[in-house]
Design an enzyme around this catalytic site. Sequence first.
Site, mmCIF file in Angstrom:
data_model
loop_
_atom_site.group_PDB
_atom_site.id
_atom_site.type_symbol
_atom_site.label_atom_id
_atom_site.label_comp_id
_atom_site.label_asym_id
_atom_site.label_seq_id
_atom_site.Cartn_x
_atom_site.Cartn_y
_atom_site.Cartn_z
ATOM 1 N N TYR A 141 53.691 35.827 36.577
ATOM 2 C CA TYR A 141 54.277 35.532 35.258
ATOM 3 C C TYR A 141 55.421 36.497 34.966
ATOM 4 C CZ TYR A 141 54.841 35.517 30.215
ATOM 5 O OH TYR A 141 55.381 35.490 28.953
ATOM 6 N N ASN A 170 52.791 41.776 22.513
ATOM 7 C CA ASN A 170 51.770 40.735 22.311
ATOM 8 C C ASN A 170 51.961 40.008 20.979
ATOM 9 O OD1 ASN A 170 50.679 42.415 24.488
ATOM 10 N ND2 ASN A 170 48.949 41.026 24.321
#
Length: 325
Positions: A141, A170
């Site tokens: 990723y 995040n």
Amino acid sequence: MASILICGGAGYIGSHMVALLIERGLDVVVFDNLSTGHGEAVAGATLIEGDVRDAAALDSVFRSRRFDAVMHFCALSLVGESVRVLVAYYQSNVAGTLTLLEAMQRHGVGKLVFSSTAAVYGHPQQELIAEDHPTVPINPYGRSKRMVEQVLADAAAAYGLRAVALRYFNAAGAHPEGQIGESHDPETHLIPNVLKAALGSGAGLKVFGDDYPTADGTCVRDYIHVDDLAEAHLAALDWMQRNEGFHAFNLGNGQGFSVLQIIEAARRVTGKDIPFQVEVRRPGDPATLVACADLAREALGWQPRYREMEGIIETAWRWHSAQRY
Ligand code: UDP
């Protein structure tokens, strides 16, 4: 009125972006294959269903009106999954962006805001990660996003593309009015899983690893409210009017919270007991990821408004407790 094309606008971060742009009076077209996104999350925007790897579909979108800029949120974005089904990740994240870039070039659209990630850094070499930290991603990723950043830098040099990569830490929270929020199936992200456990739904909360070199042994992350991320994209659009080239900016709060601290904060917000089980580490997870976001503050004039973990979780809780799980 400026028109913005939002690829992946029906997803979690994209749909909050769409809501903000509409609120600010911009004309928004969403292009999304609805593989993980939700059509109902983009009320007020024009939704065109299609895949970013489909050049003909992109051509027809770009022919439909004159876009000032593109924001590109489409991606497969789960670290653990990327380790297993890596080809799908490179296809979607790298090949998809290349197809989009070619289409933008064919239709003379020269500005792009790209969703990048803290996963481009790999294992942090210092406590706070700034943009000049080496980029040595440790999972497919992160590598797929790093590759795209390199392509964007090349495109800026070769034909004057203006591109900003926003390296999210995040993403967390939900629109405070509660109509849109974070909804993945299956859900893999920490805060939604913690809140589902608070609601007594889901398969039971698992904490992936308590033997990391952190204060309590669980992974530390920098959680940033999704509306703060959306604001940073607007600031990046504005910045690109005045600045050429390719630039990357971190988007985070500059504060780390461990998995156990998140569970504790969620207990305070929800007033619920949140049981969990400790499991083995999840592949591809670095121990700590915390942003230095000074550059975004200085260059973009951006400031996160949600500074407290409880405030972020509260907005997510409003959304989750209204869902029928
Ligand atoms: N995590 C966890 N249980 C879960 C989901 C996540 O312990 O059900 C941990 C995960 O290992 C990571 C952190 O929580 O250390 C944040 O994970 P998430 O998937 O939310 O975001 P990521 O950091 O992978 O982008």
